[in-house]
Design an enzyme around this catalytic site. Structure first.
Site, PDB file in Angstrom:
ATOM      1  N   ALA A  11       0.806  -1.236   0.000  1.00 41.02           N
ATOM      2  CA  ALA A  11       0.000   0.000   0.000  1.00 41.02           C
ATOM      3  C   ALA A  11       0.835   1.280   0.000  1.00 41.02           C
ATOM      4  CB  ALA A  11      -0.931  -0.007   1.212  1.00 41.02           C
ATOM      5  N   ARG A  12       2.125   1.170   0.351  1.00 38.50           N
ATOM      6  CA  ARG A  12       2.948   2.388   0.359  1.00 38.50           C
ATOM      7  C   ARG A  12       3.827   2.485  -0.891  1.00 38.50           C
ATOM      8  NH1 ARG A  12       2.544   1.011   5.877  1.00 38.50           N
ATOM      9  NH2 ARG A  12       4.424  -0.260   5.998  1.00 38.50           N
ATOM     10  N   ILE A  15       2.404   1.982  -7.157  1.00 42.26           N
ATOM     11  CA  ILE A  15       1.051   1.692  -7.640  1.00 42.26           C
ATOM     12  C   ILE A  15       0.111   1.396  -6.475  1.00 42.26           C
ATOM     13  CG2 ILE A  15       1.627  -0.750  -8.169  1.00 42.26           C
ATOM     14  CD1 ILE A  15      -0.472  -0.574 -10.414  1.00 42.26           C
ATOM     15  N   GLY A  78      -1.184  -7.562  -9.470  1.00 44.96           N
ATOM     16  CA  GLY A  78      -0.450  -6.844 -10.512  1.00 44.96           C
ATOM     17  C   GLY A  78       1.035  -7.151 -10.451  1.00 44.96           C
ATOM     18  N   ALA A 105      -3.002  -9.911 -13.538  1.00 49.17           N
ATOM     19  CA  ALA A 105      -3.025  -9.049 -14.724  1.00 49.17           C
ATOM     20  C   ALA A 105      -1.611  -8.538 -14.986  1.00 49.17           C
ATOM     21  CB  ALA A 105      -3.977  -7.881 -14.515  1.00 49.17           C
ATOM     22  N   PRO A 106      -0.938  -9.018 -16.048  1.00 52.79           N
ATOM     23  CA  PRO A 106       0.380  -8.468 -16.358  1.00 52.79           C
ATOM     24  C   PRO A 106       0.320  -6.944 -16.517  1.00 52.79           C
ATOM     25  CG  PRO A 106      -0.012 -10.433 -17.665  1.00 52.79           C
ATOM     26  CD  PRO A 106      -1.307 -10.129 -16.948  1.00 52.79           C
ATOM     27  N   ASN A 107      -0.825  -6.451 -16.960  1.00 58.74           N
ATOM     28  CA  ASN A 107      -0.992  -4.998 -17.049  1.00 58.74           C
ATOM     29  C   ASN A 107      -2.472  -4.657 -16.885  1.00 58.74           C
ATOM     30  OD1 ASN A 107      -0.959  -2.197 -17.980  1.00 58.74           O
ATOM     31  ND2 ASN A 107       1.130  -2.680 -18.629  1.00 58.74           N
ATOM     32  N   HIS A 135      10.851   1.599 -19.113  1.00 59.87           N
ATOM     33  CA  HIS A 135      10.285   1.874 -17.788  1.00 59.87           C
ATOM     34  C   HIS A 135      11.156   2.834 -16.986  1.00 59.87           C
ATOM     35  CE1 HIS A 135       7.630  -1.579 -18.539  1.00 59.87           C
ATOM     36  NE2 HIS A 135       6.906  -1.153 -17.519  1.00 59.87           N
ATOM     37  N   LYS A 139      12.367   0.304 -11.462  1.00 62.42           N
ATOM     38  CA  LYS A 139      11.784  -1.016 -11.690  1.00 62.42           C
ATOM     39  C   LYS A 139      12.839  -2.095 -11.436  1.00 62.42           C
ATOM     40  CE  LYS A 139       9.003  -3.663 -14.977  1.00 62.42           C
ATOM     41  NZ  LYS A 139       8.117  -4.153 -13.909  1.00 62.42           N
ATOM     42  N   THR A 146       4.600  -7.333 -18.669  1.00 63.44           N
ATOM     43  CA  THR A 146       3.797  -7.060 -19.866  1.00 63.44           C
ATOM     44  C   THR A 146       4.541  -7.486 -21.129  1.00 63.44           C
ATOM     45  OG1 THR A 146       2.921  -5.137 -18.715  1.00 63.44           O
ATOM     46  CG2 THR A 146       2.521  -5.243 -21.083  1.00 63.44           C
TER      47      THR A 146
HETATM   48  N1  LIG Z   1       0.008  -5.126 -13.527  1.00 67.19           N
HETATM   49  C1  LIG Z   1       0.146  -3.799 -13.627  1.00 67.19           C
HETATM   50  O1  LIG Z   1      -0.619  -3.115 -14.336  1.00 67.19           O
HETATM   51  C2  LIG Z   1       1.235  -3.127 -12.866  1.00 67.19           C
HETATM   52  C3  LIG Z   1       2.108  -3.877 -12.147  1.00 67.19           C
HETATM   53  N2  LIG Z   1       3.111  -3.298 -11.436  1.00 67.19           N
HETATM   54  C4  LIG Z   1       3.913  -4.212 -10.645  1.00 67.19           C
HETATM   55  O2  LIG Z   1       3.538  -4.045  -9.279  1.00 67.19           O
HETATM   56  C5  LIG Z   1       4.681  -4.292  -8.448  1.00 67.19           C
HETATM   57  C6  LIG Z   1       4.914  -3.056  -7.566  1.00 67.19           C
HETATM   58  O3  LIG Z   1       5.347  -1.999  -8.390  1.00 67.19           O
HETATM   59  P1  LIG Z   1       5.712  -0.568  -7.759  1.00 67.19           P
HETATM   60  O4  LIG Z   1       4.561  -0.056  -6.992  1.00 67.19           O
HETATM   61  O5  LIG Z   1       6.281   0.227  -8.852  1.00 67.19           O
HETATM   62  O6  LIG Z   1       6.870  -0.985  -6.735  1.00 67.19           O
HETATM   63  P2  LIG Z   1       7.246  -0.298  -5.339  1.00 67.19           P
HETATM   64  O7  LIG Z   1       8.575  -0.829  -4.961  1.00 67.19           O
HETATM   65  O8  LIG Z   1       7.024   1.174  -5.430  1.00 67.19           O
HETATM   66  O9  LIG Z   1       6.122  -0.847  -4.338  1.00 67.19           O
HETATM   67  C7  LIG Z   1       6.103  -2.146  -3.814  1.00 67.19           C
HETATM   68  C8  LIG Z   1       5.721  -1.976  -2.366  1.00 67.19           C
HETATM   69  O10 LIG Z   1       5.456  -3.271  -1.803  1.00 67.19           O
HETATM   70  C9  LIG Z   1       6.063  -3.292  -0.521  1.00 67.19           C
HETATM   71  N3  LIG Z   1       6.229  -4.689  -0.117  1.00 67.19           N
HETATM   72  C10 LIG Z   1       7.216  -5.551  -0.421  1.00 67.19           C
HETATM   73  N4  LIG Z   1       6.980  -6.738   0.127  1.00 67.19           N
HETATM   74  C11 LIG Z   1       5.807  -6.617   0.810  1.00 67.19           C
HETATM   75  C12 LIG Z   1       5.038  -7.497   1.606  1.00 67.19           C
HETATM   76  N5  LIG Z   1       5.435  -8.765   1.821  1.00 67.19           N
HETATM   77  N6  LIG Z   1       3.894  -7.048   2.146  1.00 67.19           N
HETATM   78  C13 LIG Z   1       3.480  -5.765   1.942  1.00 67.19           C
HETATM   79  N7  LIG Z   1       4.176  -4.871   1.228  1.00 67.19           N
HETATM   80  C14 LIG Z   1       5.335  -5.307   0.651  1.00 67.19           C
HETATM   81  C15 LIG Z   1       7.345  -2.505  -0.688  1.00 67.19           C
HETATM   82  O11 LIG Z   1       7.862  -2.131   0.555  1.00 67.19           O
HETATM   83  P3  LIG Z   1       9.360  -1.459   0.638  1.00 67.19           P
HETATM   84  O12 LIG Z   1       9.131  -0.019   0.248  1.00 67.19           O
HETATM   85  O13 LIG Z   1       9.743  -1.662   2.051  1.00 67.19           O
HETATM   86  O14 LIG Z   1      10.227  -2.187  -0.351  1.00 67.19           O
HETATM   87  C16 LIG Z   1       6.827  -1.336  -1.510  1.00 67.19           C
HETATM   88  O15 LIG Z   1       6.257  -0.333  -0.699  1.00 67.19           O
HETATM   89  C17 LIG Z   1       5.832  -4.623  -9.404  1.00 67.19           C
HETATM   90  O16 LIG Z   1       5.934  -6.021  -9.582  1.00 67.19           O
HETATM   91  C18 LIG Z   1       5.391  -3.949 -10.705  1.00 67.19           C
HETATM   92  O17 LIG Z   1       5.976  -4.540 -11.831  1.00 67.19           O
HETATM   93  C19 LIG Z   1       3.271  -1.945 -11.401  1.00 67.19           C
HETATM   94  C20 LIG Z   1       2.452  -1.136 -12.123  1.00 67.19           C
HETATM   95  C21 LIG Z   1       1.369  -1.663 -12.943  1.00 67.19           C
HETATM   96  O1  LIG Z   2       6.924  -1.827 -12.663  1.00 69.08           O
HETATM   97  C1  LIG Z   2       6.115  -1.144 -13.321  1.00 69.08           C
HETATM   98  O2  LIG Z   2       6.076   0.091 -13.276  1.00 69.08           O
HETATM   99  C2  LIG Z   2       5.166  -1.861 -14.200  1.00 69.08           C
HETATM  100  N1  LIG Z   2       5.122  -3.153 -14.141  1.00 69.08           N
HETATM  101  C3  LIG Z   2       4.295  -4.007 -14.921  1.00 69.08           C
HETATM  102  C4  LIG Z   2       5.139  -4.866 -15.842  1.00 69.08           C
HETATM  103  O3  LIG Z   2       6.222  -5.298 -15.445  1.00 69.08           O
HETATM  104  O4  LIG Z   2       4.695  -5.136 -16.959  1.00 69.08           O
HETATM  105  C5  LIG Z   2       3.199  -3.259 -15.627  1.00 69.08           C
HETATM  106  C6  LIG Z   2       3.609  -1.900 -16.138  1.00 69.08           C
HETATM  107  O5  LIG Z   2       4.477  -2.081 -17.204  1.00 69.08           O
HETATM  108  C7  LIG Z   2       4.245  -1.073 -15.040  1.00 69.08           C
END
Ligand SMILES: NC(=O)C1=CN([C@@H]2O[C@H](COP(=O)(O)OP(=O)(O)OC[C@H]3O[C@@H](n4cnc5c(N)ncnc54)[C@H](OP(=O)(O)O)[C@@H]3O)[C@@H](O)[C@H]2O)C=CC1
Ligand SMILES: O=C(O)C1=N[C@H](C(=O)O)C[C@H](O)C1
Length: 250
Positions: A11-12, A15, A78, A105-107, A135, A139, A146
């Site tokens: 949540a922090r 996304i 995600g 959902a990969p995206n 990206h 990342k 995706t």
């Molecule tokens: N399917 C889609 O459309 C999308 C998918 N993604 C994917 O989503 C994921 C997150 O991306 P993004 O938000 O950019 O990454 P971030 O690193 O910004 O966020 C991930 C968060 O998850 C926390 N975390 C890690 N492990 C745990 C756990 N066990 N329990 C609770 N929280 C945890 C991290 O904590 P800490 O800060 O301490 O590391 C961090 O705050 C990636 O795999 C990304 O590829 C992203 C965008 C779109």
């Molecule tokens: O890490 C990201 O930002 C994203 N991750 C997903 C991926 O790996 O495809 C979706 C989107 O591209 C954003």
């Protein structure tokens, strides 16, 4: 009508924080938990979560999903890092909890889902196909989930159509120069400050090329897909891979 009780894991994160806001703003949903790293998963049960939105990291997603499925909490995922072995393990947990649904959902963005669909449609008509994903530099995984899924869909379509292998005369190359080989499709990863999430599918035939490009310029692009997933997963038991299954595209 009572509101659907939703938790966000991660949540922090980038996304995850956006997803928290989107769930809070949705009139038919109630945010009952927002967990970050180190927060106990029991909170999900105590809060009565019906759906968990999983947006953490590949190293965390399996433990989180195992807990959710075991407790009958539906998942909207995600997080990237999906392999056949991981999918099989998740399938086993779902078999033991037959009323629970998980969407991976990969995206979540409609444009990216359509890019994958169009790339799959176009793949058999061109001799050459390569994928470039671009990206933000924070990342952690490459290629993107995706891009990996796009390449798999392209490869499947080309196999079904009996396409010949792609032409490529390269005999010497620096490591990585021709990208990662995903099911025979070269996938190139760019990490660049200023970008968020972008993808190009390049297709080439005799005397012509076709480029399919998608750009997510803000995390808000993923929110309608996440909310749709939350609303639909509760009546869709088992594993659903890809948001397209909830979009009635055909
Ligand atoms: N399917 C889609 O459309 C999308 C998918 N993604 C994917 O989503 C994921 C997150 O991306 P993004 O938000 O950019 O990454 P971030 O690193 O910004 O966020 C991930 C968060 O998850 C926390 N975390 C890690 N492990 C745990 C756990 N066990 N329990 C609770 N929280 C945890 C991290 O904590 P800490 O800060 O301490 O590391 C961090 O705050 C990636 O795999 C990304 O590829 C992203 C965008 C779109
Ligand atoms: O890490 C990201 O930002 C994203 N991750 C997903 C991926 O790996 O495809 C979706 C989107 O591209 C954003």
């Amino acid at each position: 009508m009572s509101k659907l009780r939703v938790a966000v894991l991660g949540a922090r994160g980038r996304i995850g924080a956006e997803a928290v806001r989107a769930v809070e703003a949705a009139e038919d949903l109630e945010l009952v938990a927002a967990l970050g790293r180190g927060d106990g998963l029991e909170t999900l049960v105590e809060a009565g979560a019906e759906v968990a939105v999983e947006l953490t990291e590949p190293a965390s997603v399996m433990e989180n999903l195992e807990f959710c499925v075991r407790h009958g909490i539906h998942g909207v995922v995600g997080t990237t890092g999906w392999t056949d072995e991981r999918l099989a393990r998740l399938g086993g947990w779902l078999d033991a909890s037959p009323t629970t649904g998980v969407l991976i959902a990969p995206n979540f963005s409609i444009g990216a889902v359509l890019t994958m669909r169009f790339a799959r449609q176009a793949a058999r008509f061109f001799e050459s196909v390569e994928v470039i994903e671009l990206h933000h530099p924070k990342k952690v995984d490459a290629p993107s989930g995706t891009a990996a899924r796009t390449a798999q869909l392209i490869a499947e379509a080309r196999r079904e159509a009996g396409c010949a292998p792609q032409p490529d005369a390269t005999t010497t190359a620096l490591d990585g120069a021709r990208g990662a080989d995903v099911d025979g499709v070269p996938v190139h990863s760019v990490r660049l400050r200023g970008l968020l999430a972008h993808q190009e599918v390049l297709l080439g035939g005799e005397g012509e090329t076709l480029t399919i490009r998608h750009d997510s310029t803000h995390h808000s692009s993923f929110m309608p897909g996440i909310l749709l997933g939350v609303r639909r997963v509760v009546t869709t038991p088992g594993l659903t891979f890809g948001l397209e299954h909830f979009l009635d595209l055909d």
